[in-house]
Design an enzyme around this catalytic site. Structure first.
Site, mmCIF file in Angstrom:
data_model
loop_
_atom_site.group_PDB
_atom_site.id
_atom_site.type_symbol
_atom_site.label_atom_id
_atom_site.label_comp_id
_atom_site.label_asym_id
_atom_site.label_seq_id
_atom_site.Cartn_x
_atom_site.Cartn_y
_atom_site.Cartn_z
ATOM 1 N N THR A 1 0.835 -1.199 0.000
ATOM 2 C CA THR A 1 0.000 0.000 0.000
ATOM 3 C C THR A 1 0.871 1.251 0.000
ATOM 4 O O THR A 1 0.678 2.164 -0.795
ATOM 5 C CB THR A 1 -0.975 -0.018 1.186
ATOM 6 O OG1 THR A 1 -1.695 -1.248 1.135
ATOM 7 C CG2 THR A 1 -1.962 1.125 1.113
ATOM 8 N N ARG B 1 -2.153 5.214 7.169
ATOM 9 C CA ARG B 1 -2.545 3.919 7.753
ATOM 10 C C ARG B 1 -2.289 3.978 9.241
ATOM 11 O O ARG B 1 -1.254 4.461 9.699
ATOM 12 C CB ARG B 1 -1.711 2.793 7.143
ATOM 13 C CG ARG B 1 -1.886 1.480 7.893
ATOM 14 C CD ARG B 1 -1.276 0.322 7.191
ATOM 15 N NE ARG B 1 -2.018 -0.030 5.995
ATOM 16 C CZ ARG B 1 -1.734 -1.088 5.233
ATOM 17 N NH1 ARG B 1 -0.741 -1.880 5.548
ATOM 18 N NH2 ARG B 1 -2.455 -1.351 4.171
ATOM 19 N N LYS C 1 5.996 10.498 20.747
ATOM 20 C CA LYS C 1 6.069 11.449 21.872
ATOM 21 C C LYS C 1 4.684 11.765 22.410
ATOM 22 O O LYS C 1 4.521 12.618 23.274
ATOM 23 C CB LYS C 1 6.717 12.757 21.400
ATOM 24 C CG LYS C 1 8.119 12.604 20.854
ATOM 25 C CD LYS C 1 8.627 13.979 20.401
ATOM 26 C CE LYS C 1 9.971 13.885 19.721
ATOM 27 N NZ LYS C 1 10.328 15.171 19.078
HETATM 28 C C1 NCD Z 1 -4.084 -5.804 3.677
HETATM 29 C C2 NCD Z 1 -4.230 -4.861 4.842
HETATM 30 O O1 NCD Z 1 -3.277 -4.165 5.200
HETATM 31 O O2 NCD Z 1 -5.335 -4.808 5.349
HETATM 32 N N1 NCD Z 1 -2.904 -5.617 2.979
HETATM 33 C C3 NCD Z 1 -2.889 -4.715 1.959
HETATM 34 O O3 NCD Z 1 -3.017 -3.540 2.171
HETATM 35 N N2 NCD Z 1 -2.817 -5.194 0.720
HETATM 36 C C4 NCD Z 1 -4.356 -7.219 3.998
HETATM 37 C C5 NCD Z 1 -3.629 -7.860 5.140
HETATM 38 O O4 NCD Z 1 -2.781 -7.255 5.785
HETATM 39 O O5 NCD Z 1 -3.922 -9.031 5.370
#
Ligand code: NCD
Length: 307
Positions: free
Chosen positions: A52, A101, A80
């Site tokens: 990603t 993320r 921190k």
């Molecule tokens: C997924 C996630 O991060 O949710 N990975 C991704 O982004 N392709 C799937 C996973 O981690 O199993």
């Protein structure tokens, strides 16, 4: 400010347009290679990622833009004690768009509510992962040639698997869909996903624990990893982790035009012997993800008046 936190933030028409743009990028990459000249994408990844993050970054580079990157909570001011809201306000001063993320459900929404640039959710805990779904949708359209009239099997950790939640939300908007939800009892699709996406829209679905008994009915088989990091105890994970392993033998019962998908990373769910089967589409998903992220970055930057 328009952000993309979950699949419903994009209309079906917008998703169609994003897929058309991705196809155009695939056909004419040179036309797009300077579109984001001088623009900056910030990738804020507070959880592990290979595809990603790198696909967002590759997407921005292929559009001629630049990338600022934070990887791992330990290397940023999150360590921190900085809040997501303050991080979002800060990064808005440096970047034109943010992909984030985070291990906590809802973190991307908090970031979007505080940022002054568009925020794209690149996965928030066990909640959702809309840009993986964009990759999945383009893969389905390219492989099957249609988005409706499909029997979609989703297999593995349907409880914590955020890609599954977003995929069900997206696919449930097309005509004539049928879902087969294959998981251990403990890892079933959460009721809110079933209620909001399937029951409300009267979409037929069945739930089973047995992959082999249903594999022959499927047009799409979406395998997922058991999400170790979301378990409360290791024993449960160890007991459930190898619930499903797709092998060439099991695929003998499947349709010749089945499309086998997986968001990756794979652990044991698909034997590597399946990779040579023409029905294996999971590495195509990876590439499609880059093109869909390019299309999404272009759309959001234009709407934000930054292109
Ligand atoms: C997924 C996630 O991060 O949710 N990975 C991704 O982004 N392709 C799937 C996973 O981690 O199993």
């Amino acid at each position: 400010m328009r952000s993309v936190i979950d699949v419903p933030d994009l209309s079906l028409e917008e998703i169609d347009r994003l897929m058309d743009t991705a196809e155009d990028i695939i056909a004419h990459p040179a036309v797009y290679s300077e579109r984001c000249r001088g623009k900056k994408l910030a990738t804020l990844f507070f959880e592990p990622s290979t595809r990603t993050r790198l696909s967002f970054e590759a997407a921005m580079y292929e559009l001629g833009g630049n990338v600022l990157s934070v990887t791992g909570a330990g290397t940023s001011s999150a360590a921190k004690g900085e809040s997501v809201a303050d991080t979002a306000k800060t990064v808005s001063c440096y970047a034109d768009i943010i992909a984030m993320r985070h291990p906590k459900e809802g973190a991307a929404l908090v970031a979007a509510n505080n940022a002054s640039v568009p925020v794209i959710n690149a996965g928030d805990g066990g909640h959702c992962h809309p840009t993986q779904t964009l990759a999945d949708l383009l893969t389905i359209r390219r492989e099957k040639g249609r988005m409706g009239n499909l029997t979609v099997g989703v297999c593995g950790d349907l409880k914590f698997g955020r890609t599954v939640h977003s995929l069900i939300a997206a696919m449930s908007r097309y005509e004539n869909l049928r879902f087969v939800l294959i998981s251990p009892e403990e890892l079933k699709v959460p009721s809110y996903v079933k209620n909001e996406c399937l029951k409300q829209k009267n979409i037929p679905y069945t739930q089973t624990t047995d992959l082999e008994s249903v594999i022959g009915d499927l047009d799409i088989l979406y395998m997922t990893r058991v999400q170790r990091e979301r378990f409360f105890n290791e024993e449960d994970y160890l007991r459930l982790k190898d619930s499903y392993i797709l092998t060439p033998e099991k695929l003998q019962k499947a349709r010749p035009d089945l499309c086998v998908m997986h968001p990756l990373p794979r652990v044991n769910e698909i034997s590597v012997a399946v990779d040579d089967d023409p029905r294996a589409c999971y590495f195509k998903q990876v590439l499609n993800g880059k093109y869909m992220r390019m299309a999404l970055i272009l759309m959001l930057l234009k709407e934000a008046g930054r292109l």
